[in-house]
Design an enzyme around this catalytic site. Structure first.
Site, PDB file in Angstrom:
ATOM      1  N   GLY A  46     -10.071  -7.319   9.941  1.00  0.00           N
ATOM      2  CA  GLY A  46     -11.012  -8.432   9.973  1.00  0.00           C
ATOM      3  C   GLY A  46     -12.425  -7.897  10.156  1.00  0.00           C
ATOM      4  O   GLY A  46     -12.651  -7.023  10.989  1.00  0.00           O
ATOM      5  N   GLU A  72       0.846  -1.203   0.000  1.00  0.00           N
ATOM      6  CA  GLU A  72       0.000   0.000   0.000  1.00  0.00           C
ATOM      7  C   GLU A  72       0.875   1.244   0.000  1.00  0.00           C
ATOM      8  O   GLU A  72       0.621   2.205  -0.727  1.00  0.00           O
ATOM      9  CB  GLU A  72      -0.870   0.041   1.253  1.00  0.00           C
ATOM     10  CG  GLU A  72      -1.918  -1.024   1.332  1.00  0.00           C
ATOM     11  CD  GLU A  72      -2.661  -0.892   2.638  1.00  0.00           C
ATOM     12  OE1 GLU A  72      -3.834  -0.528   2.617  1.00  0.00           O
ATOM     13  OE2 GLU A  72      -2.060  -1.140   3.704  1.00  0.00           O
ATOM     14  N   ASP A  76     -10.476 -10.338   5.866  1.00  0.00           N
ATOM     15  CA  ASP A  76     -10.855 -11.641   6.441  1.00  0.00           C
ATOM     16  C   ASP A  76     -12.028 -11.430   7.385  1.00  0.00           C
ATOM     17  O   ASP A  76     -12.392 -10.291   7.676  1.00  0.00           O
ATOM     18  CB  ASP A  76      -9.659 -12.253   7.195  1.00  0.00           C
ATOM     19  CG  ASP A  76      -9.120 -11.317   8.279  1.00  0.00           C
ATOM     20  OD1 ASP A  76      -8.179 -10.562   7.977  1.00  0.00           O
ATOM     21  OD2 ASP A  76      -9.662 -11.305   9.399  1.00  0.00           O
TER      22      ASP A  76
HETATM   23  N1  SAH Z   1      -0.678 -12.062   7.056  1.00  0.00           N
HETATM   24  C1  SAH Z   1      -0.075 -10.789   6.892  1.00  0.00           C
HETATM   25  C2  SAH Z   1       0.077 -10.140   8.220  1.00  0.00           C
HETATM   26  C3  SAH Z   1      -1.059  -9.380   8.584  1.00  0.00           C
HETATM   27  S1  SAH Z   1      -0.691  -8.811  10.160  1.00  0.00           S
HETATM   28  C4  SAH Z   1       1.281 -10.870   6.281  1.00  0.00           C
HETATM   29  O1  SAH Z   1       1.756 -11.964   6.156  1.00  0.00           O
HETATM   30  O2  SAH Z   1       1.842  -9.813   5.950  1.00  0.00           O
HETATM   31  C5  SAH Z   1      -2.056  -8.089  10.610  1.00  0.00           C
HETATM   32  C6  SAH Z   1      -2.319  -6.757  10.037  1.00  0.00           C
HETATM   33  O3  SAH Z   1      -3.595  -6.795   9.428  1.00  0.00           O
HETATM   34  C7  SAH Z   1      -2.363  -5.737  11.107  1.00  0.00           C
HETATM   35  O4  SAH Z   1      -1.859  -4.533  10.610  1.00  0.00           O
HETATM   36  C8  SAH Z   1      -3.856  -5.637  11.456  1.00  0.00           C
HETATM   37  O5  SAH Z   1      -4.206  -4.292  11.691  1.00  0.00           O
HETATM   38  C9  SAH Z   1      -4.579  -6.161  10.227  1.00  0.00           C
HETATM   39  N2  SAH Z   1      -5.588  -7.215  10.412  1.00  0.00           N
HETATM   40  C10 SAH Z   1      -6.225  -7.804   9.358  1.00  0.00           C
HETATM   41  N3  SAH Z   1      -7.073  -8.750   9.791  1.00  0.00           N
HETATM   42  C11 SAH Z   1      -6.992  -8.769  11.151  1.00  0.00           C
HETATM   43  C12 SAH Z   1      -7.607  -9.580  12.165  1.00  0.00           C
HETATM   44  N4  SAH Z   1      -8.455 -10.546  11.867  1.00  0.00           N
HETATM   45  N5  SAH Z   1      -7.273  -9.339  13.457  1.00  0.00           N
HETATM   46  C13 SAH Z   1      -6.379  -8.371  13.761  1.00  0.00           C
HETATM   47  N6  SAH Z   1      -5.755  -7.601  12.840  1.00  0.00           N
HETATM   48  C14 SAH Z   1      -6.047  -7.780  11.538  1.00  0.00           C
END
Ligand code: SAH
Length: 266
Positions: free
Chosen positions: A87, A21, A222
């Site tokens: 999420g 982003e 998600d």
């Molecule tokens: N899987 C991703 C990592 C995402 S880490 C990777 O491999 O790069 C989580 C990031 O997404 C955080 O910045 C958070 O703000 C956001 N996020 C998205 N879905 C989330 C969820 N279910 N719970 C908490 N944070 C979430």
């Protein structure tokens, strides 16, 4: 240099959650200069002729607090716009939708029995609210920006329909919520919650401390229940990054220079 030069204005702080982003913004910044501070790289420059400082937030509450505080105090931004993924918790908040925060809360803040659950010690409230005027504007530009953005192919390829825009409560905590039971617990404690992530409520608290307006906009990646709804990398590349870019560009057009100085954080 003209008297109206945007460099005389306080810059707008752009915090992105994902490197892709941030990159989509940097690709359109003609003159970005890299400044290292607090272990972070801040990109100081212009986007659509407006002074901006773009930076990767860092994941989690402390990382986001450091980044937001530096934007406010070291870079003197007029406001902060945060974009990222989250999420979906609200019943009708689907993957691919966008949620604009009109309230933010730290769901893992619990200093009870000294303070009620979720209350921010010292502040006497649990929810923080971005300025209504800015939130109104963000909601309307997000709706327009989503129509413009060419993510249709990516959305379709991921099995997603037309995105909808929601406005309401986003909660943050130092937890990636991926168990359906944890999502259910959050919904039980906070029935009006729309989305969960790990940074937004912190940006709110920092901005409130510095008297800065802010906006938090999240693409839903998600349903916070552990199911692999979409391929995350494809979602960030094909959907979240184009959304971020379209939303930030539309906001730059919609929010006049100096608006940050006029908008009161509430
Ligand atoms: N899987 C991703 C990592 C995402 S880490 C990777 O491999 O790069 C989580 C990031 O997404 C955080 O910045 C958070 O703000 C956001 N996020 C998205 N879905 C989330 C969820 N279910 N719970 C908490 N944070 C979430």
């Amino acid at each position: 240099m003209s008297a109206l030069s945007p460099v005389t204005r306080r810059p707008i702080g752009l915090m992105a959650a994902m490197p892709q982003e941030l990159q989509s913004l940097l690709d359109l910044m003609p003159d970005e200069a890299r400044v290292e501070r607090g272990g972070r790289t801040f990109w100081v420059g212009h986007l659509q002729g407006r002074a901006v400082v773009a930076v990767l937030s860092g994941i989690g509450k402390v990382a986001a607090a450091i980044t937001a505080t530096l934007l406010a105090d070291a870079f003197g931004v007029s406001q902060i716009w945060f974009t990222g993924v989250a999420g979906g918790l609200g019943a009708d908040v689907r993957v691919g939708d966008v949620v604009v925060a009109d309230a933010l809360l730290q769901h893992d803040m619990d200093a009870s029995p000294l303070f009620p659950r979720h209350e921010l010690p010292g502040l006497g409230v649990s929810r923080l609210h971005p300025p209504r005027a800015l939130t109104d504007r963000v909601v309307s530009v997000v709706a327009e920006a989503l129509l413009e953005v060419d993510a249709a192919g990516a959305l379709h390829g991921l099995g997603l329909g037309r995105p909808r825009v929601h406005r309401g409560l986003i909660v943050s905590g130092d937890q990636f919520v991926s168990a359906a039971q944890d999502a259910e617990t959050l919904r039980n404690h906070l029935p009006d919650v729309l989305a969960v992530e790990m940074e937004g409520a912190v940006v709110a608290q920092v901005c409130q401390a510095f008297g800065l307006p802010y906006a938090v906009v999240r693409s839903i990646s998600d349903r916070a229940d552990g199911s692999a709804h979409v391929d995350f990398t494809r979602f960030v590349d094909g959907v979240a990054s184009p959304f971020t870019l379209a939303i930030v560009m539309a906001l730059l057009r919609a929010v006049p220079d100096g608006a940050g100085d006029a908008l009161e954080a509430s």
